[in-house]
Design an enzyme around this catalytic site. Structure first.
Site, PDB file in Angstrom:
ATOM      1  N   SER A  59     -12.955  33.714 -44.491  1.00  0.00           N
ATOM      2  CA  SER A  59     -14.425  33.738 -44.344  1.00  0.00           C
ATOM      3  C   SER A  59     -15.078  34.359 -45.397  1.00  0.00           C
ATOM      4  O   SER A  59     -14.606  35.118 -46.400  1.00  0.00           O
ATOM      5  CB  SER A  59     -14.937  34.591 -42.981  1.00  0.00           C
ATOM      6  OG  SER A  59     -14.246  34.270 -41.997  1.00  0.00           O
TER       7      SER A  59
HETATM    8  N1  SAH Z   1     -10.433  36.170 -39.887  1.00  0.00           N
HETATM    9  C1  SAH Z   1      -9.762  35.329 -40.909  1.00  0.00           C
HETATM   10  C2  SAH Z   1     -10.309  34.179 -40.877  1.00  0.00           C
HETATM   11  C3  SAH Z   1     -10.001  33.240 -39.899  1.00  0.00           C
HETATM   12  S1  SAH Z   1      -9.912  31.538 -39.923  1.00  0.00           S
HETATM   13  C4  SAH Z   1      -9.820  36.066 -42.172  1.00  0.00           C
HETATM   14  O1  SAH Z   1     -10.322  37.134 -42.310  1.00  0.00           O
HETATM   15  O2  SAH Z   1      -9.033  35.402 -42.926  1.00  0.00           O
HETATM   16  C5  SAH Z   1      -9.814  31.138 -38.317  1.00  0.00           C
HETATM   17  C6  SAH Z   1      -8.281  31.256 -37.885  1.00  0.00           C
HETATM   18  O3  SAH Z   1      -8.257  31.036 -36.527  1.00  0.00           O
HETATM   19  C7  SAH Z   1      -7.365  30.315 -38.412  1.00  0.00           C
HETATM   20  O4  SAH Z   1      -6.289  30.985 -39.268  1.00  0.00           O
HETATM   21  C8  SAH Z   1      -6.993  29.718 -36.957  1.00  0.00           C
HETATM   22  O5  SAH Z   1      -5.531  29.119 -37.261  1.00  0.00           O
HETATM   23  C9  SAH Z   1      -7.189  30.705 -35.945  1.00  0.00           C
HETATM   24  N2  SAH Z   1      -7.232  29.994 -34.660  1.00  0.00           N
HETATM   25  C10 SAH Z   1      -7.820  28.815 -34.377  1.00  0.00           C
HETATM   26  N3  SAH Z   1      -7.578  28.841 -33.112  1.00  0.00           N
HETATM   27  C11 SAH Z   1      -6.848  29.904 -32.558  1.00  0.00           C
HETATM   28  C12 SAH Z   1      -6.452  30.361 -31.198  1.00  0.00           C
HETATM   29  N4  SAH Z   1      -6.730  29.583 -30.110  1.00  0.00           N
HETATM   30  N5  SAH Z   1      -5.545  31.493 -31.126  1.00  0.00           N
HETATM   31  C13 SAH Z   1      -5.522  32.041 -32.341  1.00  0.00           C
HETATM   32  N6  SAH Z   1      -5.949  31.891 -33.267  1.00  0.00           N
HETATM   33  C14 SAH Z   1      -6.500  30.819 -33.630  1.00  0.00           C
END
Ligand code: SAH
Length: 216
Positions: free
Chosen positions: A61
């Site tokens: 993000s």
């Molecule tokens: N917090 C992260 C950014 C995450 S991007 C950081 O600081 O880098 C969103 C993430 O959510 C992705 O890696 C994606 O694979 C995950 N995601 C999407 N759907 C999900 C689910 N149902 N359960 C767990 N993770 C999920």
């Protein structure tokens, strides 16, 4: 060119200019080097205030959004926090500076492994990661003081509201598609698990996908 301490200070100043006031949050962001979490080919952009691509087609993000969500969460030292969407691990690392323990769930094994490596490299020992479906939360560790969701859901996941303590807060992007998402603050109160919802900021997150990844 490698990212420098100067770049990091510049980013913190930019966050202050954009309205992040909580000194605990700014300090936590100062303590966590974002360059450790970005994909090596984007290293020179590590301290720019932009989201960047990471492995598995996901994103780390934008720092402003990380700071904004962390500030809105109002995390205290004694809190346990659940994060959905570990991704690079950056948001969890920032939270780890502010609370007792962070539990974080990711769908992709590759991302979970990389995030664990980053935590180890930085000596962060109060973050637990699992592979799973964030829609169902992490029942064995519930209830949580705070929940942060870093992927956009079309609606509020009921299991997560259930796993929030009374008096607890959740910050979650909600929206059907990429152009109409809003960061929502959910506060749970009362004996019958009532909650309020408040819209905070328009945002753009990757989707919260239902179910687990078959192979990664
Ligand atoms: N917090 C992260 C950014 C995450 S991007 C950081 O600081 O880098 C969103 C993430 O959510 C992705 O890696 C994606 O694979 C995950 N995601 C999407 N759907 C999900 C689910 N149902 N359960 C767990 N993770 C999920």
């Amino acid at each position: 060119m490698a990212a420098s301490a100067q770049d990091q200070i510049g980013l913190i100043m930019q966050l202050r200019r954009r309205g992040i006031r909580d000194t605990r949050v700014l300090r936590a962001m100062e303590l966590v080097p974002r360059d450790v979490f970005v994909e090596p080919s984007f290293l020179k952009h590590a301290y720019q205030d932009i989201a960047l691509p990471i492995e598995c087609g996901q994103t780390i993000s934008q720092p402003y959004v990380v700071a904004f969500m962390t500030e809105a969460l109002e995390v205290a030292d004694h809190h346990t926090v659940l994060e959905i969407g570990t991704g690079s691990g950056y948001q969890a690392a920032v939270l780890s500076q502010l609370c007792r323990h962070v539990y974080t769930i990711e769908r992709y094994r590759e991302l979970q492994k990389l995030a664990d490596d980053h935590f180890e490299a930085l000596g962060i020992d109060n973050v637990s990661t699992i592979i799973g479906d964030g829609w169902i939360g992490w029942p064995p560790q519930a209830p949580f003081d705070r929940i942060i969701v870093t992927a956009a859901a079309p609606e509020l996941p009921e299991a997560l509201v259930d796993q929030l303590k009374v008096g607890g807060r959740m910050i979650i992007p909600i929206g059907e598609n990429r152009d109409s998402q809003s960061l929502v603050q959910v506060d749970k109160f009362g004996e019958d698990d009532e909650f309020t919802e408040r819209s905070l900021l328009p945002v753009r997150f990757v989707p919260l996908v239902k179910g687990r990844v078959k192979r990664s």
